[in-house]
Design an enzyme around this catalytic site. Structure first.
Site, PDB file in Angstrom:
ATOM      1  N   ASP A  92     -13.618  33.822  32.599  1.00  0.00           N
ATOM      2  CA  ASP A  92     -12.457  32.972  32.320  1.00  0.00           C
ATOM      3  C   ASP A  92     -11.982  32.360  33.631  1.00  0.00           C
ATOM      4  O   ASP A  92     -11.469  33.069  34.505  1.00  0.00           O
ATOM      5  CB  ASP A  92     -11.353  33.847  31.690  1.00  0.00           C
ATOM      6  CG  ASP A  92     -10.141  33.038  31.277  1.00  0.00           C
ATOM      7  OD1 ASP A  92      -9.968  31.897  31.762  1.00  0.00           O
ATOM      8  OD2 ASP A  92      -9.349  33.554  30.462  1.00  0.00           O
ATOM      9  N   SER A 113     -10.414  12.905  32.448  1.00  0.00           N
ATOM     10  CA  SER A 113     -10.314  12.282  31.117  1.00  0.00           C
ATOM     11  C   SER A 113      -9.617  10.935  31.256  1.00  0.00           C
ATOM     12  O   SER A 113      -8.812  10.740  32.172  1.00  0.00           O
ATOM     13  CB  SER A 113      -9.490  13.186  30.194  1.00  0.00           C
ATOM     14  OG  SER A 113      -9.133  12.495  29.010  1.00  0.00           O
ATOM     15  N   TYR A 172      -1.937  18.273  29.218  1.00  0.00           N
ATOM     16  CA  TYR A 172      -3.327  17.833  29.374  1.00  0.00           C
ATOM     17  C   TYR A 172      -3.394  16.619  30.298  1.00  0.00           C
ATOM     18  O   TYR A 172      -4.150  16.598  31.274  1.00  0.00           O
ATOM     19  CB  TYR A 172      -3.915  17.495  27.997  1.00  0.00           C
ATOM     20  CG  TYR A 172      -5.378  17.117  28.020  1.00  0.00           C
ATOM     21  CD1 TYR A 172      -6.362  18.095  28.166  1.00  0.00           C
ATOM     22  CD2 TYR A 172      -5.781  15.797  27.890  1.00  0.00           C
ATOM     23  CE1 TYR A 172      -7.712  17.762  28.183  1.00  0.00           C
ATOM     24  CE2 TYR A 172      -7.128  15.452  27.903  1.00  0.00           C
ATOM     25  CZ  TYR A 172      -8.086  16.437  28.052  1.00  0.00           C
ATOM     26  OH  TYR A 172      -9.422  16.094  28.071  1.00  0.00           O
ATOM     27  N   LYS A 201      -5.108  16.469  34.034  1.00  0.00           N
ATOM     28  CA  LYS A 201      -6.271  15.608  34.301  1.00  0.00           C
ATOM     29  C   LYS A 201      -5.947  14.566  35.374  1.00  0.00           C
ATOM     30  O   LYS A 201      -6.832  14.189  36.164  1.00  0.00           O
ATOM     31  CB  LYS A 201      -6.735  14.942  33.011  1.00  0.00           C
ATOM     32  CG  LYS A 201      -7.300  15.916  31.972  1.00  0.00           C
ATOM     33  CD  LYS A 201      -8.526  16.648  32.490  1.00  0.00           C
ATOM     34  CE  LYS A 201      -9.233  17.465  31.419  1.00  0.00           C
ATOM     35  NZ  LYS A 201     -10.430  18.144  31.922  1.00  0.00           N
TER      36      LYS A 201
HETATM   37  P1  NDP Z   1     -15.446  21.905  24.214  1.00  0.00           P
HETATM   38  O1  NDP Z   1     -14.282  22.599  23.629  1.00  0.00           O
HETATM   39  O2  NDP Z   1     -16.620  21.643  23.383  1.00  0.00           O
HETATM   40  O3  NDP Z   1     -15.961  22.722  25.510  1.00  0.00           O
HETATM   41  C1  NDP Z   1     -15.082  23.253  26.447  1.00  0.00           C
HETATM   42  C2  NDP Z   1     -15.804  24.276  27.270  1.00  0.00           C
HETATM   43  O4  NDP Z   1     -14.885  24.847  28.223  1.00  0.00           O
HETATM   44  C3  NDP Z   1     -16.324  25.421  26.421  1.00  0.00           C
HETATM   45  O5  NDP Z   1     -17.570  25.886  26.899  1.00  0.00           O
HETATM   46  C4  NDP Z   1     -15.237  26.482  26.598  1.00  0.00           C
HETATM   47  O6  NDP Z   1     -15.791  27.747  26.329  1.00  0.00           O
HETATM   48  C5  NDP Z   1     -14.902  26.269  28.085  1.00  0.00           C
HETATM   49  N1  NDP Z   1     -13.615  26.833  28.456  1.00  0.00           N
HETATM   50  C6  NDP Z   1     -12.400  26.614  27.901  1.00  0.00           C
HETATM   51  N2  NDP Z   1     -11.472  27.388  28.481  1.00  0.00           N
HETATM   52  C7  NDP Z   1     -12.117  28.119  29.435  1.00  0.00           C
HETATM   53  C8  NDP Z   1     -11.703  29.131  30.344  1.00  0.00           C
HETATM   54  N3  NDP Z   1     -10.430  29.554  30.406  1.00  0.00           N
HETATM   55  N4  NDP Z   1     -12.626  29.662  31.170  1.00  0.00           N
HETATM   56  C9  NDP Z   1     -13.916  29.258  31.114  1.00  0.00           C
HETATM   57  N5  NDP Z   1     -14.375  28.330  30.264  1.00  0.00           N
HETATM   58  C10 NDP Z   1     -13.469  27.781  29.429  1.00  0.00           C
HETATM   59  O7  NDP Z   1     -14.857  20.580  24.869  1.00  0.00           O
HETATM   60  P2  NDP Z   1     -15.561  19.288  25.527  1.00  0.00           P
HETATM   61  O8  NDP Z   1     -16.999  19.517  25.769  1.00  0.00           O
HETATM   62  O9  NDP Z   1     -15.103  18.142  24.746  1.00  0.00           O
HETATM   63  O10 NDP Z   1     -14.764  19.242  26.911  1.00  0.00           O
HETATM   64  C11 NDP Z   1     -15.373  19.475  28.180  1.00  0.00           C
HETATM   65  C12 NDP Z   1     -14.530  18.812  29.247  1.00  0.00           C
HETATM   66  O11 NDP Z   1     -14.515  17.399  29.020  1.00  0.00           O
HETATM   67  C13 NDP Z   1     -13.069  19.256  29.250  1.00  0.00           C
HETATM   68  O12 NDP Z   1     -12.598  19.399  30.562  1.00  0.00           O
HETATM   69  C14 NDP Z   1     -12.368  18.105  28.554  1.00  0.00           C
HETATM   70  O13 NDP Z   1     -11.016  18.007  28.931  1.00  0.00           O
HETATM   71  C15 NDP Z   1     -13.185  16.922  29.023  1.00  0.00           C
HETATM   72  N6  NDP Z   1     -13.069  15.755  28.175  1.00  0.00           N
HETATM   73  C16 NDP Z   1     -13.458  15.792  26.855  1.00  0.00           C
HETATM   74  C17 NDP Z   1     -13.321  14.669  26.067  1.00  0.00           C
HETATM   75  C18 NDP Z   1     -13.713  14.638  24.631  1.00  0.00           C
HETATM   76  O14 NDP Z   1     -13.424  13.638  23.959  1.00  0.00           O
HETATM   77  N7  NDP Z   1     -14.372  15.616  24.089  1.00  0.00           N
HETATM   78  C19 NDP Z   1     -12.770  13.425  26.601  1.00  0.00           C
HETATM   79  C20 NDP Z   1     -12.387  13.497  27.982  1.00  0.00           C
HETATM   80  C21 NDP Z   1     -12.542  14.632  28.724  1.00  0.00           C
HETATM   81  P3  NDP Z   1     -14.930  29.044  25.929  1.00  0.00           P
HETATM   82  O15 NDP Z   1     -13.868  28.597  24.964  1.00  0.00           O
HETATM   83  O16 NDP Z   1     -15.960  29.932  25.357  1.00  0.00           O
HETATM   84  O17 NDP Z   1     -14.381  29.554  27.215  1.00  0.00           O
END
Ligand code: NDP
Length: 260
Positions: free
Chosen positions: A62, A142, A155, A159
Site C-alpha cells: 500500500d 489526469s 482528486y 493531480k
Molecule cells: P484502476 O482502479 O483500474 O487502477 C488503479 C491501480 O492503483 C490498481 O492497481 C490499484 O490496486 C492501485 N492502487 C490504488 N490504491 C493503491 C494504494 N493505496 N497502494 C497501492 N496501489 C494502489 O484505475 P486506472 O487504471 O484508471 O487508474 C490508474 C491511474 O491513472 C490513476 O492514478 C488514475 O488517477 C489515473 N487516471 C485514470 C483515468 C481514467 O479515466 N481511468 C484518467 C486520468 C488519470 P489496489 O486497489 O489493488 O491497490
C-alpha cells in the site's frame, strides 16, 4: 529494445493503466516490479509478463504507507539490482461528492495515495539515480488537474499538485541525468476507477451511466475514450531515450480535451 537492462517499478500495476504500462515496459526489455494492494492482481500481471517472455516480480503493498514504499523499493532492488524507472501510477478517485460533504479523512486518503506516495517513492530512488547519472520518473496525473469538473476536489487537487511535484523534481534532477515527466490521461473508460466514477456521477447527477459515458467522450475532440494501451504507449516513449530532451513536462493523452 528500448529499455533492455533497465529495471522499472510500476505502482498500481495490478489492473487498468498501470497493467498496460507494466506490460509495455516489459515488452521493451525492462524488468518490472508490479505492485498494488491486491495480491492476486499483481501476481496475475507479473505472470502475464513472464509468460510473454519478459521479466517481472510482484509485491502487494500500500503506497499510502512509508514503510510499504520502502518495501517496494527494497524488493525491486533484491530481485533485479538497481532501479532505473519509477512510474507513479497508483491512484484512487475518492468520493464523488461536493467539497462540503467530503470528510478530512477522505481528503487525506486521496492525497496519501495520489500525491504523497509519489514523493515517498521518488525520494527513495533519486539518490541511486543521481549516483548513476541516469533515471526516469513518470507521474500519472489526469486532465482533472487542468479542467474544472464538479465533485472531485481531493482528486483534482492531488493531480494538480502532482504536476507541481513533477516540475520541482525535474528541476532538481535534470543536471544529475534524471528526467521527470507526467502524463494527463483523459477518460480511459475500461478501468475499474472509471466504472466507479460513472456510478458516482450517475448517483450525484441523476443521469444514467450511458449518458455520462457519452458526455465524457464528447468532451474530447476525437469523441471517444482513450485506451490503457494508448496511455502506455506515451509512458513508454517518455521513459525511453527517444524522449531524451524532455523533462519537467506534462503530456496530455486525452483525445484533445485540455490544451495547456
Ligand atoms: P484502476 O482502479 O483500474 O487502477 C488503479 C491501480 O492503483 C490498481 O492497481 C490499484 O490496486 C492501485 N492502487 C490504488 N490504491 C493503491 C494504494 N493505496 N497502494 C497501492 N496501489 C494502489 O484505475 P486506472 O487504471 O484508471 O487508474 C490508474 C491511474 O491513472 C490513476 O492514478 C488514475 O488517477 C489515473 N487516471 C485514470 C483515468 C481514467 O479515466 N481511468 C484518467 C486520468 C488519470 P489496489 O486497489 O489493488 O491497490
Amino acid at each position: 529494445m528500448l529499455l533492455s537492462g533497465q529495471v522499472a517499478i510500476v505502482t498500481g500495476a495490478g489492473r487498468g493503466i498501470g497493467r498496460a504500462i507494466a506490460r509495455a515496459l516489459a515488452t521493451e526489455g525492462a524488468a518490472v516490479m508490479v505492485t498494488a494492494r491486491t495480491e492476486s492482481e499483481v501476481r496475475l500481471v507479473a505472470g502475464e509478463i513472464s509468460k510473454a517472455g519478459g521479466r517481472a516480480t510482484a509485491l502487494a503493498a500500500d503506497v499510502a504507507h512509508e514503510a510499504e514504499c520502502e518495501k517496494i523499493v527494497n524488493a525491486a532492488r533484491a530481485a533485479f539490482g538497481g532501479i532505473h524507472i519509477l512510474v507513479n501510477n497508483a491512484g484512487i478517485y475518492g468520493p464523488v461528492q461536493p467539497a462540503e460533504q467530503i470528510t478530512p479523512r477522505e481528503w487525506d486518503q486521496v492525497m496519501a495515495i495520489n500525491l504523497r506516495s509519489a514523493f515517498l517513492l521518488s525520494r527513495l530512488v533519486l539518490p541511486e539515480m543521481y549516483a548513476r547519472g541516469a533515471g526516469n520518473i513518470l507521474n500519472i496525473s489526469s486532465t482533472a488537474a487542468k479542467a474544472a469538473y464538479q465533485w472531485n476536489s481531493p482528486y483534482a487537487a492531488s493531480k494538480a499538485a502532482l504536476l507541481g511535484l513533477t516540475r520541482t523534481l525535474a528541476a532538481e534532477a535534470a543536471r544529475h541525468g534524471v528526467r521527470v515527466n507526467a502524463i494527463c490521461p483523459g477518460p480511459v473508460a475500461e478501468t475499474k476507477m472509471s466504472e466507479e466514477l460513472r456510478r458516482g456521477l450517475a448517483s450525484q447527477s441523476g443521469a444514467d451511466e450511458a449518458t455520462i459515458s457519452q458526455q465524457m467522450s464528447l468532451g474530447t475532440l476525437q469523441g471517444r475514450p482513450q485506451t490503457a494501451e494508448e496511455i502506455a504507449a506515451a509512458a513508454l516513449f517518455l521513459v525511453s531515450s527517444r524522449a531524451s530532451a524532455i523533462t519537467g513536462q506534462t503530456l496530455n493523452v486525452d483525445g484533445g480535451s485540455v490544451f495547456y
